[in-house]
Design an enzyme around this catalytic site. Structure first.
Site, short mmCIF file in Angstrom:
data_model
loop_
_atom_site.label_atom_id
_atom_site.label_comp_id
_atom_site.label_asym_id
_atom_site.label_seq_id
_atom_site.Cartn_x
_atom_site.Cartn_y
_atom_site.Cartn_z
N GLU A 91 0.91 -1.15 0.00
CA GLU A 91 0.00 0.00 0.00
C GLU A 91 0.94 1.19 0.00
O GLU A 91 1.68 1.39 0.98
CB GLU A 91 -0.84 0.01 1.29
CG GLU A 91 -2.18 -0.68 1.21
CD GLU A 91 -3.08 -0.24 0.08
OE1 GLU A 91 -3.05 0.97 -0.26
OE2 GLU A 91 -3.79 -1.07 -0.48
N PHE A 92 0.95 1.97 -1.05
CA PHE A 92 2.01 2.97 -1.19
C PHE A 92 2.10 3.94 -0.01
O PHE A 92 3.15 4.46 0.30
CB PHE A 92 1.85 3.72 -2.52
CG PHE A 92 1.91 2.80 -3.71
CD1 PHE A 92 2.92 1.87 -3.82
CD2 PHE A 92 0.93 2.86 -4.70
CE1 PHE A 92 2.98 1.00 -4.90
CE2 PHE A 92 0.98 1.99 -5.79
CZ PHE A 92 2.00 1.05 -5.88
N LYS A 147 5.08 10.39 -17.04
CA LYS A 147 4.24 11.56 -17.13
C LYS A 147 2.79 11.19 -16.78
O LYS A 147 2.47 10.01 -16.88
CB LYS A 147 4.33 12.20 -18.51
CG LYS A 147 3.72 11.33 -19.63
CD LYS A 147 3.56 12.10 -20.87
CE LYS A 147 2.14 12.43 -21.21
NZ LYS A 147 1.27 11.30 -21.56
N HIS A 177 7.93 8.70 -23.72
CA HIS A 177 8.22 7.51 -24.53
C HIS A 177 8.41 7.85 -26.01
O HIS A 177 8.99 7.06 -26.75
CB HIS A 177 7.15 6.42 -24.33
CG HIS A 177 5.86 6.65 -25.03
ND1 HIS A 177 4.86 7.44 -24.54
CD2 HIS A 177 5.40 6.18 -26.22
CE1 HIS A 177 3.85 7.44 -25.38
NE2 HIS A 177 4.14 6.69 -26.41
N LYS A 181 11.20 6.21 -29.45
CA LYS A 181 10.81 5.67 -30.76
C LYS A 181 12.00 5.78 -31.71
O LYS A 181 12.66 6.82 -31.77
CB LYS A 181 9.61 6.45 -31.33
CG LYS A 181 8.31 6.17 -30.56
CD LYS A 181 7.15 6.95 -31.16
CE LYS A 181 5.93 6.93 -30.28
NZ LYS A 181 5.00 5.83 -30.54
N ASP A 234 -1.63 16.22 -22.01
CA ASP A 234 -1.36 14.80 -22.23
C ASP A 234 -0.39 14.59 -23.40
O ASP A 234 0.43 13.67 -23.37
CB ASP A 234 -2.69 14.07 -22.52
CG ASP A 234 -2.52 12.57 -22.68
OD1 ASP A 234 -1.89 11.96 -21.79
OD2 ASP A 234 -3.01 12.00 -23.68
N HIS A 239 5.04 15.22 -25.57
CA HIS A 239 5.45 14.51 -26.79
C HIS A 239 5.70 15.46 -27.97
O HIS A 239 6.74 15.41 -28.62
CB HIS A 239 4.38 13.50 -27.21
CG HIS A 239 4.07 12.46 -26.17
ND1 HIS A 239 5.01 11.97 -25.29
CD2 HIS A 239 2.92 11.80 -25.87
CE1 HIS A 239 4.45 11.06 -24.50
NE2 HIS A 239 3.19 10.95 -24.82
N LYS A 338 -7.67 13.09 -30.41
CA LYS A 338 -8.20 11.73 -30.25
C LYS A 338 -9.42 11.60 -31.16
O LYS A 338 -10.06 12.59 -31.51
CB LYS A 338 -8.63 11.50 -28.81
CG LYS A 338 -7.45 11.59 -27.84
CD LYS A 338 -7.34 10.35 -27.00
CE LYS A 338 -6.20 10.41 -26.04
NZ LYS A 338 -5.14 9.44 -26.33
#
Ligand code: BG6
Length: 487
Positions: A91-92, A147, A177, A181, A234, A239, A338
């Protein structure tokens, strides 16, 4: 097989989360089987889910079968990988629950330790503090932060400061990430290992640059998270900004981590801060409504269960200017959304038109040269050049052709971004990770826009799922006499 096997303990906090199963475990499975990890290395899942070692291994196996892409799952490889798997229930927020992890790690106190925090950022400080108080942070420890690190500069500072109480900046690996790539790394290779591009890469020869990261998926099961962050936080602040940095930065004096990051941070600091009127003219925010993708009806962002109203943007388009010598007058058009018509992530360098055309070309336009770097759905890089169409026509007929730049270099297994990044963490190479000043500079610039949107300087537009965004995004670029590549 790799020549150097690393011996380390990798603890994944939040190890039963989506990221861990979808990306981290498959990446570690590949690295382990490719011989990058010493067989005595341990992959410790720290999770709140109570389960036995066998149950955990069965679950990892199930998820690997689901998420391993190219090579697929092999029983023999899994038997080897399984020996490295461990699970501890934590449990953090409860110090006493770390006992199992403490005992495990203390079996090898001198080992290099990687703490991968794949949890909500609210736990970052607590986990680091507890690990430190239990004596589990040593100079050989590293911590990896996923992130989003905060919602703005201020909250990012709070989180980073908490972590910095227990880890030195050199031990902190902030993951984006996109930097893992292969094609993204190829931007540096192309720019800095080919003389060809050197004299052309500036405002004298480049008209403008487009960076698009379009997804056809929606927010999937992450509505709670996404609704608090939106597309700007986001995708764009991290990115797209990192992509922009790699395209725009000056050549670093070497490939060492700080030389590369010094150049990226200079770009971020040169981003022109938007005024209120810039926000009106140069930014678009929008949310998708119901529509259809590939003929399949798709609900709108607000059509899910428990959703009433929300002004979270699922689409952003921006014109960004960089105030430095190299890029004076060259706009960077950025777009991310999106539920767009298709998955498509690409960077397009639009060169200027030729100064004078000697070709009539049967009334057809002589198109400008373009360098197109596609990250998704299939990675590719090509240069668009004008060529003569073979034949005997009286007037020479020209057409654009695509000169593929990465065809000869196809390899059997193309590592996923997380494979590259995890290996770099294991090898303690922070080049592809964000330094604090980069994160700060990106937030500082983005905060101005986010604050403007908060004040409703521009309205939230709507676009139907399955389209390329709202018409306002088309107008944003059309105002400058240009158009998006896919129009
Ligand atoms: C993540 C975002 O960082 O990147 C997601 O949180 C997004 O919302 C994802 O879908 C996109 O990554 P990729 O590699 O599929 O382009």
């Amino acid at each position: 097989m790799s020549e150097l096997k690393s011996l380390c303990d990798i603890t994944i906090f939040g190890g039963h989360g989506d990221l861990a199963f979808r990306k981290l475990m498959p990446a570690l499975y590949h690295l382990s089987n490719a011989g990058y990890l010493d067989e005595k290395s341990r992959i410790i899942t720290a999770t709140r889910d109570s389960m036995s070692h066998e149950e955990h291994c069965d679950l990892v196996k199930l998820k690997l079968k689901e998420f391993l892409s190219d090579d697929g799952f092999e029983e023999e490889k899994f038997s080897y990988f399984k020996k490295q798997l461990h699970v501890v229930i934590i449990e953090f927020n409860a110090d006493e629950s770390y006992k199992g992890l403490q005992d495990l790690l203390n079996e090898y106190p001198q080992r290099e330790r990687i703490n991968y925090l794949s949890t909500a950022p609210d736990f970052f400080g607590t986990i680091c503090k507890t690990m430190s108080h239990l004596g589990l942070v040593s100079p050989q420890s590293r911590v990896v932060l996923e992130k989003p690190i905060g919602r703005n500069l201020q909250s990012s500072h709070v989180i980073n400061d908490e972590v910095l109480n227990y880890f030195d900046e050199s031990q902190i690996y902030r993951i984006d990430h996109y930097l893992g790539k292969d094609t993204v790394q190829n931007i540096m290779a192309l720019r800095f290992s080919n003389r060809f591009f050197m004299p052309l890469w500036d405002a004298n020869h480049i008209d403008h640059i487009q960076i698009t990261v379009a997804e056809s998926v929606g927010v999937e099961g992450r509505w709670g998270y996404y609704n608090e962050y939106g597309a700007m936080r986001d995708m764009v602040q991290n990115h797209l900004m990192q992509l922009l940095c790699l395209v725009a930065m000056e050549p670093p004096c070497s490939l060492d981590a700080d030389s590369v990051r010094d150049e990226k941070v200079k770009v971020l600091r040169s981003l022109r801060t938007m005024t209120h009127s810039d926000i009106k003219e140069k930014t678009v925010r929008a949310q998708y409504s119901k529509g259809s993708i590939d003929g399949i009806p798709v609900p709108g962002y607000l059509d899910g269960d428990n959703v009433n109203t929300s002004t979270t943007e699922t689409f952003v388009a921006l014109r960004v200017d960089i105030d430095n010598w190299r890029w004076n007058g060259v706009p960077f058009y950025l777009r991310s959304g999106k539920r767009m018509s298709r998955q498509n992530s690409e960077i397009i360098i639009h060169f200027k038109s030729i100064p004078h055309s000697i070709f009539v070309n049967q009334g057809k336009f002589i198109s400008e040269n373009k360098l197109v770097i596609t990250l998704q759905p299939n990675e590719s890089i090509y240069l668009e050049l004008m060529n003569k169409v073979p034949g005997l026509s009286e007037q020479m007929l020209l057409k654009p052709v695509e000169l593929e730049l990465n065809t000869p270099l196809k390899v059997a297994h193309k590592p996923d971004a997380y494979e590259r990044l995890l290996l770099d963490i294991i090898r303690a190479n922070p080049t592809l990770f964000m330094r604090l000043d980069e994160v700060d500079a990106a937030w500082k610039w983005a905060d101005v826009i986010l604050d403007g949107w908060e004040e409703d300087i521009i309205p939230l537009k709507s676009y139907s799922a399955g389209t390329d965004g709202p018409s306002a995004a088309v107008q944003l670029i059309a105002r400058d006499g240009r158009s998006w590549q896919d129009e």
